[in-house]
Design a protein around this motif. Structure first.
Motif, mmCIF file in Angstrom:
data_model
loop_
_atom_site.group_PDB
_atom_site.id
_atom_site.type_symbol
_atom_site.label_atom_id
_atom_site.label_comp_id
_atom_site.label_asym_id
_atom_site.label_seq_id
_atom_site.Cartn_x
_atom_site.Cartn_y
_atom_site.Cartn_z
ATOM 1 N N HIS A 159 0.838 -1.196 0.000
ATOM 2 C CA HIS A 159 0.000 0.000 0.000
ATOM 3 C C HIS A 159 0.877 1.251 0.000
ATOM 4 C CE1 HIS A 159 -3.019 2.959 1.237
ATOM 5 N NE2 HIS A 159 -3.893 2.107 0.740
ATOM 6 N N PRO A 160 0.558 2.238 -0.827
ATOM 7 C CA PRO A 160 1.458 3.391 -0.983
ATOM 8 C C PRO A 160 1.514 4.335 0.213
ATOM 9 C CG PRO A 160 -0.560 3.716 -2.249
ATOM 10 C CD PRO A 160 -0.586 2.300 -1.761
ATOM 11 N N THR A 161 0.475 4.350 1.067
ATOM 12 C CA THR A 161 0.466 5.314 2.175
ATOM 13 C C THR A 161 0.289 4.673 3.551
ATOM 14 O OG1 THR A 161 -1.914 5.688 1.868
ATOM 15 C CG2 THR A 161 -0.392 7.179 0.715
ATOM 16 N N ALA A 162 -0.474 3.603 3.645
ATOM 17 C CA ALA A 162 -0.723 2.988 4.957
ATOM 18 C C ALA A 162 0.534 2.272 5.456
ATOM 19 C CB ALA A 162 -1.883 2.002 4.867
ATOM 20 N N PRO A 163 0.851 2.401 6.745
ATOM 21 C CA PRO A 163 2.054 1.758 7.279
ATOM 22 C C PRO A 163 1.850 0.275 7.566
ATOM 23 C CG PRO A 163 0.909 2.906 9.032
ATOM 24 C CD PRO A 163 0.156 3.214 7.755
ATOM 25 N N THR A 164 2.943 -0.428 7.656
ATOM 26 C CA THR A 164 2.917 -1.819 8.101
ATOM 27 C C THR A 164 2.572 -1.862 9.583
ATOM 28 O OG1 THR A 164 4.590 -2.391 6.452
ATOM 29 C CG2 THR A 164 4.312 -3.913 8.310
ATOM 30 N N ARG A 165 1.712 -2.789 9.957
ATOM 31 C CA ARG A 165 1.208 -2.831 11.339
ATOM 32 C C ARG A 165 2.306 -3.246 12.325
ATOM 33 N NH1 ARG A 165 -4.049 -3.288 13.478
ATOM 34 N NH2 ARG A 165 -4.911 -3.715 11.385
#
Length: 258
Positions: free
Chosen positions: A86-92
């Motif tokens: 995903h281009p904007t959401a961070p890795t959890r």
């Protein structure tokens, strides 16, 4: 054409940030140690270590933490062509306390809401069909049912599994902190259970989901012939169902804290 792939695992992949200090208070944690995690990703990794070919489908951020998780899977030999970025959401990242009694306790998502992470954004139309053409089994969790995009991807994966005759296993793995509306969890999980071949759950999860841990009563509720195996307080449920049923969901390194 994908060669030599027996199992597909779909769901969350993340970093567990384990507190270095033993404490009941997050305020007393001075440092965290990061470990690769996420139950479906863990299963794929374990299967490969045991000699069974496996692939993982999920979504990570384009951040360094996401790439590191992909690198770990590739190093182990897990097929990663199903991983989206995903281009904007961070890795959890998940913060976990180590309690004085030896137990572990969820402490937070590094100050973020559970809906902000890349694993919630898996896109159904990007699932590689060739993985389902090659595999024999599909393994799912239930946590990602909470998020509309990934829930749609799970529904797409179930359709592909039906088309290509994959057996489906679900691990309930009940974690209420992942759910924005926990009241929706039971109907969605029950709907998922009605479409699968095998179900894995703890005694506590059985009592929560079915109101009982009695194998006979659960068999009646699921409407099929159910076989159970009890291992270390876990219930293994196997079930065969008609696969032509139409599916529809009910509506609706050191780790530093940010």
């Amino acid at each position: 054409m994908v060669q030599s792939l027996r199992v597909l695992c779909l769901g969350e992949i993340l970093w567990d940030c384990l507190a270095d200090q033993v404490t009941e208070s997050i305020a007393q944690v001075h440092a965290w140690t990061r470990y690769p995690g996420g139950a479906p990703a863990n299963v794929a990794s374990a299967l490969v270590k045991l000699g069974t070919t496996a692939g993982f489908i999920g979504c990570v951020g384009t951040d360094e933490l996401g790439q590191k998780l992909v690198d770990v899977l590739q190093m182990l030999g897990v097929n990663t062509i199903g991983i989206q970025h995903h281009p904007t959401a961070p890795t959890r990242q998940v913060e976990v306390l180590r309690l004085p009694g030896g137990e572990r306790q969820f402490a937070g998502f590094r100050g973020r809401a559970t809906t902000e992470f890349a694993d919630t954004q898996l896109q159904a139309d990007l699932l590689p069909v060739e993985l389902f053409e090659a595999a024999e089994f599909l393994i799912l969790g239930t946590l990602e049912l909470s998020y509309p995009d990934t829930r749609a991807a799970i529904e797409r994966a179930l359709d592909l599994a039906e088309q290509h005759y994959l057996k489906i296993l679900v691990d309930v793995n009940w974690r209420p902190m992942f759910w924005t509306e926990p009241s929706l969890a039971k109907p969605w999980i029950h709907q998922l259970v009605s479409q699968i071949d095998f179900l894995k759950l703890t005694v506590e999860e059985a009592e929560w989901l079915f109101g009982t841990a009695d194998p006979g009563e659960i068999s009646e509720q699921t409407g099929g012939h159910v076989g159970f195996r009890w291992v270390q307080r876990r219930v293994g449920v196997s079930r065969r169902i008609a696969r032509s049923r139409r599916r529809s969901w009910p509506s609706q390194g050191p780790c530093r804290r940010a």
